[in-house]
Design a protein around this motif. Structure first.
Motif, PDB file in Angstrom:
ATOM      1  N   TRP A 150       0.823  -1.205   0.000  1.00 28.41           N
ATOM      2  CA  TRP A 150       0.000   0.000   0.000  1.00 28.41           C
ATOM      3  C   TRP A 150       0.862   1.262   0.000  1.00 28.41           C
ATOM      4  CZ3 TRP A 150      -2.600  -2.875   4.473  1.00 28.41           C
ATOM      5  CH2 TRP A 150      -3.491  -3.824   3.963  1.00 28.41           C
ATOM      6  N   GLY A 151       0.287   2.331  -0.532  1.00 32.30           N
ATOM      7  CA  GLY A 151       1.040   3.562  -0.766  1.00 32.30           C
ATOM      8  C   GLY A 151       1.777   4.116   0.431  1.00 32.30           C
ATOM      9  N   GLY A 152       1.121   4.152   1.599  1.00 33.84           N
ATOM     10  CA  GLY A 152       1.762   4.701   2.789  1.00 33.84           C
ATOM     11  C   GLY A 152       2.992   3.929   3.198  1.00 33.84           C
ATOM     12  N   MET A 153       2.941   2.603   3.046  1.00 33.74           N
ATOM     13  CA  MET A 153       4.098   1.770   3.382  1.00 33.74           C
ATOM     14  C   MET A 153       5.238   2.010   2.396  1.00 33.74           C
ATOM     15  SD  MET A 153       2.590  -1.923   4.497  1.00 33.74           S
ATOM     16  CE  MET A 153       1.116  -2.048   3.510  1.00 33.74           C
ATOM     17  N   ARG A 154       4.911   2.061   1.094  1.00 32.80           N
ATOM     18  CA  ARG A 154       5.959   2.290   0.096  1.00 32.80           C
ATOM     19  C   ARG A 154       6.633   3.642   0.301  1.00 32.80           C
ATOM     20  NH1 ARG A 154       1.908   0.898  -3.637  1.00 32.80           N
ATOM     21  NH2 ARG A 154       2.118   2.957  -4.603  1.00 32.80           N
ATOM     22  N   LYS A 155       5.834   4.634   0.670  1.00 26.85           N
ATOM     23  CA  LYS A 155       6.382   5.981   0.874  1.00 26.85           C
ATOM     24  C   LYS A 155       7.368   5.999   2.028  1.00 26.85           C
ATOM     25  CE  LYS A 155       4.950  10.787   1.551  1.00 26.85           C
ATOM     26  NZ  LYS A 155       3.794  11.702   1.735  1.00 26.85           N
ATOM     27  N   GLU A 204      15.916   4.973   7.130  1.00 33.45           N
ATOM     28  CA  GLU A 204      16.534   4.900   8.457  1.00 33.45           C
ATOM     29  C   GLU A 204      15.519   4.485   9.517  1.00 33.45           C
ATOM     30  OE1 GLU A 204      14.384   8.650   8.440  1.00 33.45           O
ATOM     31  OE2 GLU A 204      15.654   7.670   6.930  1.00 33.45           O
ATOM     32  N   LEU A 205      14.237   4.890   9.356  1.00 29.91           N
ATOM     33  CA  LEU A 205      13.193   4.487  10.302  1.00 29.91           C
ATOM     34  C   LEU A 205      12.891   2.999  10.130  1.00 29.91           C
ATOM     35  CD1 LEU A 205      11.046   5.117  12.441  1.00 29.91           C
ATOM     36  CD2 LEU A 205       9.486   5.749  10.576  1.00 29.91           C
ATOM     37  N   VAL A 206      12.842   2.532   8.887  1.00 29.49           N
ATOM     38  CA  VAL A 206      12.624   1.102   8.644  1.00 29.49           C
ATOM     39  C   VAL A 206      13.722   0.288   9.325  1.00 29.49           C
ATOM     40  CG1 VAL A 206      12.482  -0.701   6.887  1.00 29.49           C
ATOM     41  CG2 VAL A 206      11.389   1.523   6.484  1.00 29.49           C
ATOM     42  N   ALA A 207      14.964   0.734   9.199  1.00 33.27           N
ATOM     43  CA  ALA A 207      16.088   0.023   9.827  1.00 33.27           C
ATOM     44  C   ALA A 207      15.971   0.053  11.341  1.00 33.27           C
ATOM     45  CB  ALA A 207      17.410   0.637   9.381  1.00 33.27           C
ATOM     46  N   ASP A 235       4.297   6.671  11.135  1.00 32.88           N
ATOM     47  CA  ASP A 235       5.289   6.171  10.193  1.00 32.88           C
ATOM     48  C   ASP A 235       5.973   4.909  10.714  1.00 32.88           C
ATOM     49  OD1 ASP A 235       4.771   8.016   8.265  1.00 32.88           O
ATOM     50  OD2 ASP A 235       6.599   9.191   8.536  1.00 32.88           O
ATOM     51  N   SER A 236       6.129   4.797  12.019  1.00 29.69           N
ATOM     52  CA  SER A 236       6.760   3.586  12.550  1.00 29.69           C
ATOM     53  C   SER A 236       5.862   2.370  12.337  1.00 29.69           C
ATOM     54  CB  SER A 236       7.092   3.757  14.035  1.00 29.69           C
ATOM     55  OG  SER A 236       5.927   4.050  14.783  1.00 29.69           O
TER      56      SER A 236
END
Length: 386
Positions: free
Chosen positions: A115-120, A127-130, A163-164
């Protein structure tokens, strides 16, 4: 010789048998083997958050087995040796662990398909994903509400996704984290190597076209006879993915094209190993997220039963109710009931009952018995039909 044509009753009985409704319910309390038999039949169990009656993934086994233990399904999905894992199959689903390699192509396409929010978040805040992945690695199993980066905010009756949370869902979609279990329905995330069997993780990754063919084979076996739309909907394959794979399966003899009475110009695909029983004598309440009735056009084609999920329909516009379960008697859908578990009172509430035209005289007696069975399984009381 392969069949070239099926009558409408044959298609109906085949559909029910392929979903496990032609087999008698076990004597005594069903066990793990009975559950695994159901899972082999249906292929996967859809998960849904609505809890007005019971969580959706528990209901298909009840429909086929009767009063089995909820904990027996929890053991298969939440404890070692784990038999089920959670991922995007037909929506969020519990899926046999041996199918995990068949879905890696979907994980690898997260950059395009999530979904768009996740891809963004994945592209703009790597860095937040990590950081979120590191928290799962260090503290897992971990709920989204336990992340220390950002917390979701309450907005009316719903949670806003921070976002997290989006980063965590991105990691789940891409297969870098998985669900260890659920706690009060909240998903707890952990690393796949701490959740999934080692032999599953070590299994080779099939090419996308090979994996998609196998997913369509699973769907065909679980449906018996199906239209293209039915088959691709089972694991949510796109038409662009499914159409060439179906042609390849027909050419290889893994599927047989058939004409089905009453389907008009809609082409049927028959699973060659399917057996058509002479009769089906089932009695079952079907949860609205049961795999027998996922594809609404199929339900109408096979059963002549127009079924619509009205959970998201405004109350004044609902025809049948909020949480409606079709009632299967023999090989026909003969009624529908709108049910609610009143947990405070310990009572199963019947909000509405609608009989189908031509429902046999024994419908209400059989339905009342099944409602009593459902109430007992839920630990509730049920008086009688009005």
């Amino acid at each position: 010789m392969p069949r070239e044509r099926l009558s409408a009753p044959e298609a109906r009985r085949l559909a029910l048998a392929s979903q496990g409704f032609a087999e008698p319910r076990p004597d005594g309390e069903p066990g793990g083997w009975d559950l695994r038999r159901v899972l082999k039949r249906v292929g996967l169990l859809q998960i849904d958050s609505v809890n007005v009656l019971e969580r959706a993934h528990y209901l298909p086994a009840f429909s086929r087995l009767g009063t089995y233990s909820h904990e027996a399904l929890d053991r298969l999905s939440q404890r070692a040796p784990r038999r089920l894992f959670e991922y995007w199959g037909h929506e969020a689903s519990l899926i046999p662990v041996e199918y995990q390699p068949l879905l890696r192509w979907r994980m690898e396409r997260a950059a395009h398909d999530a979904w768009g929010g996740m891809r963004k978040v994945a592209s703009e805040r790597p860095e937040l994903v990590a950081e979120v992945l590191a928290q799962v690695r260090d503290r897992g199993p971990l709920a989204a509400s336990e992340l220390t980066a950002e917390r979701p905010r309450r907005s009316g009756p719903w949670w806003d996704w921070s976002d997290s949370k989006r980063a965590l869902e991105w990691l789940f979609w891409s297969g870098r984290v998985t669900a260890a279990r659920r706690r009060r329905f909240e998903r707890l995330y952990d690393l796949p190597e701490r959740v999934l069997p080692a032999k599953v993780l070590a299994a080779p990754t099939p090419a996308p076209d090979e994996a998609q063919r196998e997913l369509l084979r699973i769907a065909a076996r679980s449906l018996g006879v199906a239209a293209e739309r039915d088959l691709r909907d089972y694991f949510r394959l796109s038409a662009a993915e499914a159409k060439p794979r179906l042609a390849e399966l027909v050419e290889a003899g893994d599927l047989v094209e058939v004409e089905v009475e009453g389907w008009g110009r809609t082409r049927g695909y028959l699973w060659p190993g399917a057996r058509i029983p002479r009769r089906v004598e089932a009695t079952a309440l079907l949860g609205p997220f049961d795999s027998l009735i996922w594809e609404r056009s199929r339900v109408e084609r096979i059963f002549g039963f127009a079924f619509r999920l009205e959970i998201y329909v405004p109350a004044p516009k609902r025809r049948h109710g909020y949480y409606v379960l079709p009632f299967l008697l023999g090989d026909r859908l003969v009624a529908r009931v709108d049910l609610k578990a009143d947990r405070a009172a310990g009572v199963l509430r019947l909000n509405a009952l609608h009989l189908e035209p031509g429902a046999p005289a024994e419908t209400t007696e059989a339905l009342e018995a099944e409602l009593r069975r459902l109430a007992g399984w839920l630990g509730h009381e049920f008086d009688r039909l009005p």
